[in-house]
Design an enzyme around this catalytic site. Structure first.
Site, PDB file in Angstrom:
ATOM      1  CD  GLU A   1     -40.849  12.831 -47.338  1.00  0.00           C
ATOM      2  OE1 GLU A   1     -39.969  12.411 -45.570  1.00  0.00           O
ATOM      3  OE2 GLU A   1     -41.834  12.643 -46.960  1.00  0.00           O
TER       4      GLU A   1
ATOM      5  N   GLY B   1     -37.412  16.800 -44.399  1.00  0.00           N
ATOM      6  CA  GLY B   1     -36.705  16.821 -44.595  1.00  0.00           C
ATOM      7  C   GLY B   1     -37.105  16.089 -46.216  1.00  0.00           C
TER       8      GLY B   1
ATOM      9  CG  ASN C   1     -36.731   9.742 -38.982  1.00  0.00           C
ATOM     10  OD1 ASN C   1     -36.749   9.144 -37.751  1.00  0.00           O
ATOM     11  ND2 ASN C   1     -36.057  11.284 -38.969  1.00  0.00           N
TER      12      ASN C   1
ATOM     13  CB  THR D   1     -36.400  16.348 -34.885  1.00  0.00           C
ATOM     14  OG1 THR D   1     -36.702  17.093 -36.380  1.00  0.00           O
ATOM     15  CG2 THR D   1     -37.107  16.818 -33.956  1.00  0.00           C
TER      16      THR D   1
ATOM     17  CB  SER E   1     -40.580  10.985 -40.287  1.00  0.00           C
ATOM     18  OG  SER E   1     -40.243  11.848 -41.397  1.00  0.00           O
ATOM     19  CB  SER E   2     -40.071  16.212 -38.443  1.00  0.00           C
ATOM     20  OG  SER E   2     -39.823  16.316 -37.618  1.00  0.00           O
TER      21      SER E   2
ATOM     22  CB  SER F   1     -36.670  12.038 -44.684  1.00  0.00           C
ATOM     23  OG  SER F   1     -37.292  11.303 -43.403  1.00  0.00           O
ATOM     24  N   GLY F   2     -34.284  11.830 -41.449  1.00  0.00           N
ATOM     25  CA  GLY F   2     -33.679  10.867 -40.952  1.00  0.00           C
ATOM     26  C   GLY F   2     -32.299  11.544 -40.580  1.00  0.00           C
TER      27      GLY F   2
HETATM   28  N1  LIG Z   1     -27.431  13.664 -32.753  1.00  0.00           N
HETATM   29  C1  LIG Z   1     -27.775  13.109 -32.315  1.00  0.00           C
HETATM   30  N2  LIG Z   1     -27.639  12.371 -31.690  1.00  0.00           N
HETATM   31  C2  LIG Z   1     -28.279  10.738 -31.135  1.00  0.00           C
HETATM   32  N3  LIG Z   1     -28.773  10.451 -32.216  1.00  0.00           N
HETATM   33  C3  LIG Z   1     -29.764  10.914 -33.657  1.00  0.00           C
HETATM   34  C4  LIG Z   1     -29.260  12.570 -33.570  1.00  0.00           C
HETATM   35  N4  LIG Z   1     -29.951  13.180 -34.363  1.00  0.00           N
HETATM   36  C5  LIG Z   1     -30.268  11.644 -35.108  1.00  0.00           C
HETATM   37  N5  LIG Z   1     -30.411  11.217 -33.989  1.00  0.00           N
HETATM   38  C6  LIG Z   1     -31.284   9.374 -34.542  1.00  0.00           C
HETATM   39  O1  LIG Z   1     -32.031   9.917 -36.070  1.00  0.00           O
HETATM   40  C7  LIG Z   1     -33.320   9.517 -36.169  1.00  0.00           C
HETATM   41  C8  LIG Z   1     -33.578  11.066 -36.638  1.00  0.00           C
HETATM   42  O2  LIG Z   1     -33.673  11.930 -36.942  1.00  0.00           O
HETATM   43  P1  LIG Z   1     -34.575  13.147 -36.761  1.00  0.00           P
HETATM   44  O3  LIG Z   1     -35.980  13.076 -36.201  1.00  0.00           O
HETATM   45  O4  LIG Z   1     -33.928  14.553 -35.954  1.00  0.00           O
HETATM   46  O5  LIG Z   1     -34.075  13.505 -38.572  1.00  0.00           O
HETATM   47  P2  LIG Z   1     -35.161  14.854 -39.513  1.00  0.00           P
HETATM   48  O6  LIG Z   1     -33.598  14.621 -40.147  1.00  0.00           O
HETATM   49  O7  LIG Z   1     -36.091  15.481 -38.107  1.00  0.00           O
HETATM   50  O8  LIG Z   1     -35.458  13.985 -40.389  1.00  0.00           O
HETATM   51  P3  LIG Z   1     -36.900  14.447 -40.673  1.00  0.00           P
HETATM   52  O9  LIG Z   1     -36.977  14.706 -41.929  1.00  0.00           O
HETATM   53  O10 LIG Z   1     -37.804  13.077 -41.266  1.00  0.00           O
HETATM   54  O11 LIG Z   1     -38.027  14.937 -39.402  1.00  0.00           O
HETATM   55  C9  LIG Z   1     -33.200  10.388 -34.132  1.00  0.00           C
HETATM   56  O12 LIG Z   1     -34.831   9.709 -34.528  1.00  0.00           O
HETATM   57  C10 LIG Z   1     -32.163   9.769 -33.312  1.00  0.00           C
HETATM   58  O13 LIG Z   1     -32.641   8.861 -33.284  1.00  0.00           O
HETATM   59 MG   LIG Z   2     -37.651  15.787 -38.318  1.00  0.00          MG
END
Ligand SMILES: Nc1ncnc2c1ncn2[C@@H]1O[C@H](COP(=O)(O)OP(=O)(O)OP(=O)(O)O)[C@@H](O)[C@H]1O
Ligand SMILES: [Mg+2]
Length: 1077
Positions: free
Chosen positions: A391, A389, A162, A117, A165-166, A112-113
């Protein structure tokens, strides 16, 4: 790498940091991997490869390399050409899909994070940018892109891990037409974390939409939805967290509403969506007190608002929350009785309603998107998997268990396909191989999902749940006992006094799963629909229409198990790609690398094993037939298809590019190529071939467009002469070419024009002087005017004696007063101008006239007058003493198609036979055929290869007519230097088509020139002629002579192009430059 600054060997100005592809690490240890990732991360390189697998480290800041420039840069580039990037992976998927006609998917995993996404959004953005499509496709693209903010508003929330977070899993298939345009799509969503609707842990929030609505609604919405501050609502105020850093809820609300609009959710439904969101919030504020063992609504006032928003009668709402209908069977009869609930049960019922409503609302939104982009037949697709993700929280409930289970399954796919299957394949194909050890998490998957022998955790949960009935007490103990009995000895399982531990691939997690959680996760929905007056909300519960049918409700665990396995099956049908996201820290700060966290992820993701298998193995493998198909284009023997055993064909191709024999191995059904570089060699050769073909197609396309235009012009031109002038037999169906001089390659003529002046028409014409002597002039029409270019001997200076082009006349449109022509089939016309007129003769007068009329009208805003009479008058130029005055040209009926000229004093008589009637019009004979590419002689295109490049979408090919025009083999060829004739290497194709492709087109137009004599004639005894003017041959098949030269006349042709012999050289020349002797 040391202190020396290294730069990427292909891209300019890209500093090299660590290694781009960890296959190239000198030592494959976890330390080396972690160091490499860290170094690159600190240098702001978030992407690194392990072969085709992309590792992405969350930078927690916007990186500068996601602009249009990068989109351009990665398009069509080979992986090794640019630094690692998610665009390279996206481009690879897109191109593989088109080339191999196979569906692709990308599995984005990470905790997660970690950035899953965000990665998914970059992929969608890239594909949307690089794929074509008209407005309909654009609409689909808009929906695909807008689905993100909408689903994030309803499906994402701030967690401690996050801020966005999705809380659901999503598999988004972007569907494409055969031409590669995204014209549809389909989203499959996975169990939403529903418990969040009614409770959140400390420092976490409910789903974004609640806060968005509270912050962003306008006054009128606030009033009708009963919006208060967030702390007013029990469903929001438990965690004490309302704001998220860097998030503007109010702005996001506008975006959410905008997304609903784009997706096509009607206005009244949008309102109802908000009503449900508001209704749930108000529902949460209904509390119960214990009144003599019964739960009683504490304040009935609070019933009114949720009842109103959800469309339920308040008193029915109260009944439903505090009592339950029970079926009871007694003496063979079944009757239903109302059982009153206690306070706890009433609270549970309320929360169950809230969660069910929210989950159904979420499904409705997904469905709305699906409806807006569904297409009847699926062709190709790229699936993007972005789930919640892995968690670990302080308290991990049943939903975390499901989330982590799905992650476990994804890790399993990765292991299956990249570690296990790969190694097994080598064995199967008979390739020498030393096995590489790795941890296979199948054992954990089995622990969770096994049905029997021993039953897995989910089976035990289901079982306990089914036999639990109403009795609640002691059930938790039973659950743990049963788990202990079933899987107690499993290495990946421990139980403790109030829960159990699972040793997941990504770490140990304590689950405090109580029977009440599982009971709550029975998805059976109580009979709410009867109370719902709103058809919209009733529509969210379709299955309840059939209330009598009773079946054992599916449990959440069986549902997630099924969904996870369906997903695996879907993914297995596609060509998989992987993005493994790594979260460098828990602080969400940029440039913060937490060593232990990084190492942990490197370990559990199995990156070391991944590199080892990759390195020892072969970067590339392909079934023989697929390989043949892909590279067939490289050799004549394999194109369009190889005749012979496939394996031999593959070998033939490998040898044709001189690939080192230690670089490949032939398996039983596949060829294995060791290093990516070797493969790139093949790819590059292939690209080059396609490049050539792409140019051929572009050229044909330009030709096609030009032809279309000329066809139209020809019809217009016909209209000009219609009923006014007889037509020559050949002229009606003649193709218009425009530039018959090939000005592109003739700087000596172009010098008189402005730099980019477009040439509408150019041809060599006869110009007649006051004594009716004819002389050659090059006539050029551009949007600026008419040019008449002649040739003169330079009288002095260093170039003395040379023949040079001179601009004889330039006519501005403004000075033109009209045009006159005869009514007969001759080629004469007079341009009338304020000073003096020009009598000209051109084979292509109709084409010239129609273009002139058009340009004139564009420039002067009125029509140029045109007259048809058989007595034409033209004023001659005032020159010295004998200047001025006018001449007359009289046309008379004669014999034959060639005009005969007789000059007498101030009158020129022209006699010519009858042409086609004046009413001849509109070409009635098809002289051109249009064919698809396959029809181009000598070339054969595989259907698959048509999709190859964007530009290749054009698949119209022009083929010269096989009957009508005479064979043009050795006729006057375009005046183009030989090496540039096939136009290779010219990238100007993006320019508006010029008409300058005179060469080839000229061949296709019906020239008035005869085919030359097939063989050199014996020494003639025939006629001879004397040159009246100098003529300099303009092409290899022409001869040159000076004034007064006498030479053999071999053949006179009515077209005016005669054949003669000068000093032994036979060739063509204009007949009117000589006089017969
Ligand atoms: N390529 C990137 N560039 C800039 N910031 C990023 C990038 N990837 C992630 N982040 C930052 O990290 C945060 C978390 O990323 P994201 O929401 O994609 O995580 P996730 O893997 O989908 O987590 P979850 O499993 O909780 O959904 C984003 O909101 C953003 O602030
Ligand atoms: Mg996500």
């Amino acid at each position: 790498v040391g202190s020396c600054e290294c730069y990427h060997w292909q891209s300019q100005n890209v500093k090299q940091s660590g290694v781009d592809d960890m296959v190239l690490l000198s030592k494959i240890t976890e330390d080396a991997i972690v160091d490499n990732l860290k170094k690159r991360y600190m240098d702001d390189y978030i992407f690194t490869y392990i072969g085709p697998v992309l590792i992405s480290v969350n930078p927690f800041k916007q990186m500068p390399y996601f602009t249009d420039r990068e989109i351009e840069m990665y398009q069509g580039a080979a992986q090794y050409e640019n630094p690692p990037h998610i665009y390279a992976l996206s481009d690879n998927m897109y191109r593989n899909m088109m080339i191999d006609a196979e569906n692709q998917c990308v599995i984005i995993s990470g905790e997660s994070g970690a950035g899953k996404t965000v990665a998914a959004k970059y992929i969608m953005g890239y594909i949307s940018k690089v794929s074509g499509g008209g407005s309909k496709v654009q609409h689909v693209k808009d929906i695909i892109l807008q689905s993100n903010p909408l689903l994030e508003a309803f499906g994402n929330a701030k967690t401690v891990r996050n801020n966005n977070s999705s809380r659901f899993g999503k598999y988004f298939e972007i569907q494409f037409s055969r031409g590669g345009e995204p014209d549809g799509g389909k989203i499959s969503n996975f169990l939403l974390e529903k418990s969040r609707v009614v409770s959140q842990n400390e420092n976490e929030r409910n789903f974004h939409i609640y806060y968005q609505m509270i912050e962003g609604a306008n006054d009128q919405q606030k009033e009708s939805l009963g919006i208060m501050t967030p702390d007013y609502y029990c469903y929001l105020n438990q965690s004490g967290t309302y704001k998220v850093d860097g998030t503007n809820d109010s702005k996001d609300f506008q975006e959410t509403m905008e997304a609903m609009q784009v997706i096509g959710i009607p206005g009244d439904h949008q309102t109802q969506v908000l009503q449900i969101v508001g209704g749930i919030l108000h529902l949460g504020n209904i509390s119960f007190i214990e009144a003599g063992n019964y739960g009683k609504v504490e304040s009935t006032d609070l019933l009114a608002f949720p009842a109103y928003l959800l469309g339920i009668d308040p008193s029915r709402l109260q009944d439903k929350l505090t009592s339950r209908k029970m079926e009871s069977k007694w003496a063979g009869k079944s009757e239903s009785i109302n059982v009153t609930l206690n306070q706890e049960q009433a609270t549970y019922t309320r929360d169950a309603l809230a969660k069910a409503l929210y989950a159904r609302l979420f499904d409705y939104l997904v469905e709305a998107i699906n409806k807006a982009i569904q297409k009847p037949h699926e062709e190709f697709s790229i699936g993007v998997l972005d789930i919640y993700g892995f968690e670990i929280f302080q308290r991990n409930g049943f939903e975390q268990f499901c989330i982590n289970f799905v992650n476990e399954k994804l890790q399993q796919i990765f292991i299956e396909l990249t570690l296990k299957a790969e190694q097994e394949e080598y064995v199967q194909e008979g390739i020498k191989w030393t096995p590489i050890e790795y941890f296979n998490n199948k054992i954990v998957c089995d622990l969770i999902e096994n049905k029997l022998n021993p039953p897995g955790i989910m089976s035990v949960l289901d079982d306990v749940c089914a036999t639990m009935h109403a009795k609640g007490e002691g059930a938790d103990g039973t659950l743990l006992q049963k788990l202990q009995a079933a899987v107690g000895v499993h290495e990946h399982f421990n139980s403790w006094n109030s829960g159990f531990v699972v040793h997941h691939y990504a770490g140990k997690v304590d689950y405090g799963i109580t029977t009440s959680q599982i009971r709550r996760n029975k998805t059976k929905v109580t009979l709410w629909h009867l109370c719902l007056s709103s058809t919209f909300i009733r529509g969210l519960f379709p299955e309840n229409l059939n209330t009598d049918k009773k079946s054992r409700p599916t449990t959440a665990s069986s549902k997630i198990k099924k969904q996870a396995n369906d997903l695996v099956n879907t993914l297995m049908k596609c060509t998989p790609h992987y993005i493994r996201c790594i979260k460098p820290n828990e602080t969400k700060r940029p440039k913060d690398w937490e060593e232990s966290r990084g190492r942990h992820q490197v370990e559990y993701l199995g990156l070391r094993e991944n590199i080892r298998v990759r390195r020892a193995g072969f970067a590339y493998r392909r079934l023989f037939n697929k390989f043949l198909n892909r590279y067939a284009i490289l050799t004549a023997e394999t194109w369009p298809c190889w005749r012979g055993p496939e394996q031999q064909g593959v070998l033939h191709l490998l040898r044709s590019v001189n690939m080192d024999t230690d670089q490949y191995q032939m398996g039983r059904s596949k060829v294995f190529v060791k290093n990516p570089e070797s493969l790139f060699l093949l790819e590059e050769m292939r690209e080059r071939k396609f490049d050539t073909f792409a140019r051929i197609i572009q050229k044909s396309w330009r030709k096609y467009i030009a032809r279309k235009k000329y066809e139209q012009m020809r019809e217009e031109a016909s209209d000009i002469l219609y009923n006014s002038k007889e037509r020559r037999k050949n002229s009606i169906n003649r193709n218009f070419v425009g530039d018959y001089l090939g000005l592109e390659q003739r700087p000596e003529l172009r010098q008189f024009l402005a730099k980019r002046e477009r040439v509408d028409f150019a041809d060599s014409v006869n110009k007649f002087d006051r004594r009716f002597k004819s002389i050659k002039r090059d006539l050029i029409l551009t949007p600026k005017g008419i040019y008449l270019i002649g040739r003169e001997k330079v009288k002095k200076g260093p170039e003395k004696g040379q023949i040079k082009e001179v601009l004889k006349r330039k006519l501005e449109f403004g000075s033109l007063s009209g045009i006159s022509l005869s009514t007969r089939q001759d080629d004469f016309f007079i341009l009338h101008e304020s000073q003096y007129d020009s009598l000209l003769e051109s084979n292509f007068k109709t084409e010239f006239l129609s273009l002139l009329l058009k340009r004139y009208e564009e420039a002067i805003k009125r029509k140029l007058s045109i007259s048809f009479t058989d007595r034409l008058e033209f004023r001659v130029k005032k020159e010295g003493w004998g200047g001025g005055g006018s001449r007359v040209v009289v046309f008379q009926r004669g014999q034959g198609d060639v005009a005969e000229l007789k000059a007498g004093g101030k009158t020129l008589s022209i006699t010519v036979g009858d042409g086609l009637p004046k009413s001849s019009s509109k070409w009635n004979q098809t002289t051109a055929t249009w064919q698809t590419i396959g029809g181009e002689p000598g070339k054969n295109f595989l259907p698959g290869s048509l999709n190859e490049e964007k530009i290749m979408k054009v698949y119209i090919f022009w083929r010269p007519p096989s009957t009508a025009p005479p064979k043009l083999g050795s006729q006057r060829a375009p005046r183009v230097p030989a090496h540039s004739q096939n136009n290779q290497g010219n990238l100007d194709f993006l320019n508006v088509p010029d008409q300058g492709m005179s060469g080839k087109q000229r061949k296709r137009s019906i020239s008035q020139r005869p085919p030359p004599a097939p063989k050199p004639q014996p020494q003639p005894k025939g006629p001879r002629c004397r040159a009246i003017y100098q003529y300099i041959g303009q092409d290899t098949d022409e001869i040159s002579f000076d004034v007064n030269d006498v030479f053999d006349l071999i053949k006179e042709d009515p077209s005016g192009w005669w054949t003669g012999r000068v000093q032994g050289k036979e060739g063509l020349f204009p007949g009117n430059y000589v006089e017969k002797i």
